[in-house]
Motif scaffolding. Structure first.
Motif, PDB file in Angstrom:
ATOM      1  N   HIS A  89      92.413 -12.993 -34.880  1.00 33.63           N
ATOM      2  CA  HIS A  89      91.351 -12.905 -33.874  1.00 33.63           C
ATOM      3  C   HIS A  89      90.833 -14.286 -33.474  1.00 33.63           C
ATOM      4  CE1 HIS A  89      88.051 -11.276 -31.583  1.00 33.63           C
ATOM      5  NE2 HIS A  89      87.210 -12.042 -32.265  1.00 33.63           N
ATOM      6  N   GLU A  90      90.625 -15.176 -34.458  1.00 31.30           N
ATOM      7  CA  GLU A  90      90.100 -16.501 -34.133  1.00 31.30           C
ATOM      8  C   GLU A  90      91.074 -17.292 -33.272  1.00 31.30           C
ATOM      9  OE1 GLU A  90      92.086 -16.668 -38.139  1.00 31.30           O
ATOM     10  OE2 GLU A  90      90.548 -15.407 -37.284  1.00 31.30           O
ATOM     11  N   HIS A  91      92.373 -17.060 -33.445  1.00 26.84           N
ATOM     12  CA  HIS A  91      93.353 -17.760 -32.619  1.00 26.84           C
ATOM     13  C   HIS A  91      93.342 -17.206 -31.198  1.00 26.84           C
ATOM     14  CE1 HIS A  91      95.922 -19.256 -36.248  1.00 26.84           C
ATOM     15  NE2 HIS A  91      94.700 -19.711 -36.254  1.00 26.84           N
ATOM     16  N   LYS A  92      93.223 -15.901 -31.074  1.00 25.30           N
ATOM     17  CA  LYS A  92      93.154 -15.304 -29.733  1.00 25.30           C
ATOM     18  C   LYS A  92      91.949 -15.838 -28.979  1.00 25.30           C
ATOM     19  CE  LYS A  92      95.545 -11.029 -30.914  1.00 25.30           C
ATOM     20  NZ  LYS A  92      95.453  -9.577 -31.026  1.00 25.30           N
ATOM     21  N   GLU A  93      90.826 -15.931 -29.681  1.00 23.82           N
ATOM     22  CA  GLU A  93      89.621 -16.461 -29.049  1.00 23.82           C
ATOM     23  C   GLU A  93      89.799 -17.928 -28.658  1.00 23.82           C
ATOM     24  OE1 GLU A  93      86.936 -14.729 -28.030  1.00 23.82           O
ATOM     25  OE2 GLU A  93      88.090 -13.001 -28.689  1.00 23.82           O
ATOM     26  N   ALA A  94      90.487 -18.697 -29.505  1.00 29.88           N
ATOM     27  CA  ALA A  94      90.742 -20.108 -29.199  1.00 29.88           C
ATOM     28  C   ALA A  94      91.636 -20.236 -27.971  1.00 29.88           C
ATOM     29  CB  ALA A  94      91.377 -20.802 -30.399  1.00 29.88           C
TER      30      ALA A  94
END
Length: 121
Positions: A25-30
């Motif tokens: 999820h944090e990578h998608k947001e990044a």
């Protein structure tokens, strides 16, 4: 919302990184944040400057592009020999061989004592 989704999809298609970060999820947001920061817009090919801004943004967020594994010369030679023996042409960029072709190629490489390279998935 459509623009955001399109931006994310464009970002994923532009980078070789996305496939290695699926489900994070944090990578998608990044990716989403960096795409917006770089100024990606739906339906337009990003400029070199936009691509560089995107990569820089991801680097700042600690997301690095995975290194590609290089094949040794023996494996390359065996793959070429198998393609010739089986009558296969090297696939065009973006083209995927059929499951049957992959299985035949794998068997041929194994018969030559080569462990077929993995796709990293």
């Amino acid at each position: 919302m459509k623009l955001t989704l399109a931006t994310i999809l464009l970002t994923i298609s532009l980078s070789g990184w996305a496939g290695h970060h699926e489900g994070h999820h944090e990578h998608k947001e990044a990716f989403k944040a960096c795409a917006q920061e770089a100024g990606f817009t739906e339906g337009q090919k990003p400029s070199k400057d936009q691509k560089q801004k995107f990569r820089t943004c991801l680097d700042k967020k600690g997301i690095k592009k995975p290194e590609r594994k290089k094949l040794d010369e023996g494996t390359k030679a065996a793959m070429k020999a198998c393609r010739e023996e089986l009558g296969f042409k090297r696939p065009e960029r973006g083209e995927k061989p059929s499951k049957e072709m992959r299985e035949k190629m794998k068997a041929c490489l194994q018969a030559k004592g080569i462990t077929p390279p993995s796709r990293g998935k």
